[in-house]
Scaffold this motif. Structure first.
Motif, mmCIF file in Angstrom:
data_model
loop_
_atom_site.group_PDB
_atom_site.id
_atom_site.type_symbol
_atom_site.label_atom_id
_atom_site.label_comp_id
_atom_site.label_asym_id
_atom_site.label_seq_id
_atom_site.Cartn_x
_atom_site.Cartn_y
_atom_site.Cartn_z
ATOM 1 N N ASP A 34 -6.735 13.414 6.141
ATOM 2 C CA ASP A 34 -7.433 12.472 7.009
ATOM 3 C C ASP A 34 -8.937 12.525 6.744
ATOM 4 N N HIS A 57 1.347 -5.002 3.777
ATOM 5 C CA HIS A 57 2.708 -4.745 4.224
ATOM 6 C C HIS A 57 3.491 -3.854 3.256
ATOM 7 N N ALA A 59 5.188 -0.597 1.834
ATOM 8 C CA ALA A 59 5.799 0.548 2.516
ATOM 9 C C ALA A 59 5.057 1.829 2.155
ATOM 10 N N ASP A 60 5.091 2.789 3.085
ATOM 11 C CA ASP A 60 4.401 4.063 2.852
ATOM 12 C C ASP A 60 4.914 4.770 1.600
ATOM 13 N N ASP A 61 6.241 4.719 1.377
ATOM 14 C CA ASP A 61 6.779 5.415 0.203
ATOM 15 C C ASP A 61 6.355 4.728 -1.090
ATOM 16 N N GLU A 62 6.137 3.399 -1.048
ATOM 17 C CA GLU A 62 5.619 2.703 -2.226
ATOM 18 C C GLU A 62 4.209 3.182 -2.549
ATOM 19 N N ARG A 63 3.369 3.292 -1.526
ATOM 20 C CA ARG A 63 2.001 3.755 -1.758
ATOM 21 C C ARG A 63 1.991 5.187 -2.267
ATOM 22 N N GLN A 64 2.841 6.026 -1.678
ATOM 23 C CA GLN A 64 2.867 7.420 -2.095
ATOM 24 C C GLN A 64 3.312 7.543 -3.548
ATOM 25 N N THR A 216 -11.121 1.182 2.639
ATOM 26 C CA THR A 216 -9.940 0.976 3.465
ATOM 27 C C THR A 216 -9.939 -0.429 4.049
ATOM 28 N N GLY A 220 -3.160 1.454 6.184
ATOM 29 C CA GLY A 220 -2.494 2.018 5.028
ATOM 30 C C GLY A 220 -2.894 1.417 3.697
#
Length: 240
Positions: A34, A57, A59-64, A216, A220
């Motif tokens: 953070d 939009h 997904a978090d797993d896509e960004r990760q 940012t 996300g």
């Protein structure tokens, strides 16, 4: 009765040892990213990856997955929390140290600026500097003395210890894990602690400039940083 008494005090340890169970297990590992800026080793140029990076939009797993592919690393320092759980009737953590797996030039592919809040950074008990020849953990109160040279951590079965650590490194890009040496029944074993997802921790020093800049945006996601802001942060950037 003799067997029952022995099994109650030592039998479980024997079974765990024969089965190959480690004397201490990893209950939790977290990296507090953070309000920490991130650097990528290569710019994001693939159209689909840019959709994920910039998309509101995604997904978090896509960004990760994208960040992992581009070897995203926190800049200059990071906070790590590790919870260790005793797995013997008695054991002792006699050493814990960062182990550098890879050292490269600082990442300059992309700079991802983090949102800023008003909170204060929490204090941490242990700290280590990867730029040193042999990085070891020390405390803020006694930075000249290696922590585990004078202290150890004793645990019994199912007892937990939470280690809060800050790791710094400004001269290079580092991939590293944590290597714990544990003593149980006068037998030393080593435990490797990786980051979340089983991957090495990643940390990089900050660069004078980057090949791309983002700030940012929606929750996300990121947006291209205005040129004026990039030049203010990094005056050596080309075209500034």
């Amino acid at each position: 009765m003799v067997f029952t008494a022995w099994f109650g005090s030592r039998g479980t340890d024997v079974i765990d040892r024969v089965s190959g169970a480690p004397p201490v297990t990893i209950g939790h590992v977290a990296v507090d990213a953070d309000e920490r800026d991130i650097a990528l080793r290569e710019p994001v140029t693939d159209p689909e990856e840019r959709r994920i990076l910039l998309g509101a939009h995604a997904a978090d797993d896509e960004r990760q997955t994208l960040l992992t592919r581009h070897q995203a690393a926190v800049i200059d320092w990071m906070n790590i929390t590790v919870v260790l759980v005793g797995n013997r009737s008695s054991m002792r953590i006699v050493d814990l140290k960062p182990r550098i797996i890879a050292r490269k030039s600082v990442s300059d592919g992309a700079y991802l600026k983090a949102p800023r809040g008003s909170g204060e950074v929490g204090t941490v008990e242990l700290r280590a500097d990867l730029d040193k020849a042999a990085p070891r953990f020390v405390t803020a109160k006694d930075p000249g003395v290696r922590y585990f040279s004078t202290k150890q951590i004793d645990l019994k079965r199912d007892e937990r210890v939470t280690l809060s650590m800050t790791i710094s490194g400004t001269e290079a890009y580092y991939e590293f894990d944590l290597l714990a040496t544990v003593l149980a029944e006068e037998r030393a074993e080593q435990l490797v602690i990786n980051g979340p997802g089983g991957r090495p921790f990643r940390l990089t020093g900050g660069g004078d400039t980057y090949r791309s800049f983002y700030t940012t945006s929606s929750p996300g996601g990121w947006a291209p940083m205005p040129a004026a802001e990039a030049c203010e942060l990094f005056p050596k950037t080309r075209r500034c």
